[in-house]
Design a protein around this motif. Structure first.
Motif, short mmCIF file in Angstrom:
data_model
loop_
_atom_site.label_atom_id
_atom_site.label_comp_id
_atom_site.label_asym_id
_atom_site.label_seq_id
_atom_site.Cartn_x
_atom_site.Cartn_y
_atom_site.Cartn_z
N ALA A 1 -8.04 -154.56 96.82
CA ALA A 1 -9.20 -155.27 97.35
C ALA A 1 -8.89 -156.75 97.53
O ALA A 1 -9.28 -157.37 98.52
CB ALA A 1 -10.40 -155.07 96.43
N ARG B 1 -6.73 -146.29 94.77
CA ARG B 1 -7.16 -147.64 95.11
C ARG B 1 -7.28 -148.47 93.84
O ARG B 1 -7.50 -147.93 92.77
CB ARG B 1 -8.49 -147.63 95.86
N TYR C 1 -13.48 -150.04 97.04
CA TYR C 1 -12.28 -149.92 96.21
C TYR C 1 -12.57 -149.56 94.76
O TYR C 1 -11.67 -149.28 93.99
CB TYR C 1 -11.48 -151.24 96.24
#
Length: 206
Positions: free
Chosen positions: A125, A120, A114
């Motif tokens: 995460a 992301r 991530y």
């Protein structure tokens, strides 16, 4: 950035890509590097400055300038860390490389990676960890101490060469080798040539 095209150049880097890199750097703002030139200063002669970046990168003659070192406190104590601030021109050059490498590298990254990846975030995460905590009652926490200080640049170069086409790999690896050979030393707010893993370099996320 009119002038000559890339037919006689060593590396195929489009002027459109340099323009897109400039727009990304401008949007991210950021401080001036060792040359003291802000985004506004760079834009005072925008056409020539962008052409110079494109010409040197596509000719294989681009050499990253030193970065400005700024000490920042670590978020939870424990001293400070060095933030390397590249020049505006170098941030644009780094972004050109990132835009070239990103599509291919994204395909080989692990699904659970991530950090500094487009689309992301750390919160994603955390969400993945939260879901897995319902299935497992243990957590493995690892941290590579001073990774950016000790990463093997030769291995980094090999990894880049193995995962990019020959032409673009040449541009990237020349910059990496140049910085690795320099063995950058922080001194009086300045650093040696560009550290490819420097905290203040171009990382793309979000």
């Amino acid at each position: 950035m009119g002038r000559s095209g890339s037919k006689d150049k060593s590396f195929d880097i489009s002027k459109r890509l340099v323009w897109e890199a400039y727009k990304s750097v401008k949007a991210n703002k950021g401080a001036a590097g060792v040359d003291g030139r802000s985004i506004e200063d760079f834009e005072a002669d925008l056409k020539n400055n962008l052409y110079r970046i494109w010409n040197r990168m596509s000719s294989g003659t681009y050499f990253p300038p030193p970065v400005r070192a700024v000490e920042i406190p670590k978020p939870h104590g424990g001293g400070t860390r060095i933030l390397g601030v590249p020049t505006v021109a170098d941030r644009i050059a780094q972004t050109v490389v990132a835009l070239q490498l990103e599509p291919r590298m994204e395909r080989i990254f692990h699904e659970d990676s991530y950090g500094y990846r487009p689309g992301r975030s750390p919160l994603m995460a955390v969400e993945k960890c939260r879901k897995r905590c319902w299935r497992k009652d243990w957590v493995l926490d690892l941290d590579v101490q001073k990774f950016f200080d000790s990463v093997d640049h030769d291995l980094m170069v090999k990894a880049v060469e193995a995962n990019t086409d020959q032409k673009m790999g040449g541009v990237v690896c020349e910059a990496l080798v140049e910085s690795a050979d320099a063995d950058a030393r922080w001194n009086g707010g300045r650093a040696g040539p560009w550290d490819p893993a420097g905290i203040g370099g171009v990382t793309r996320s979000g």
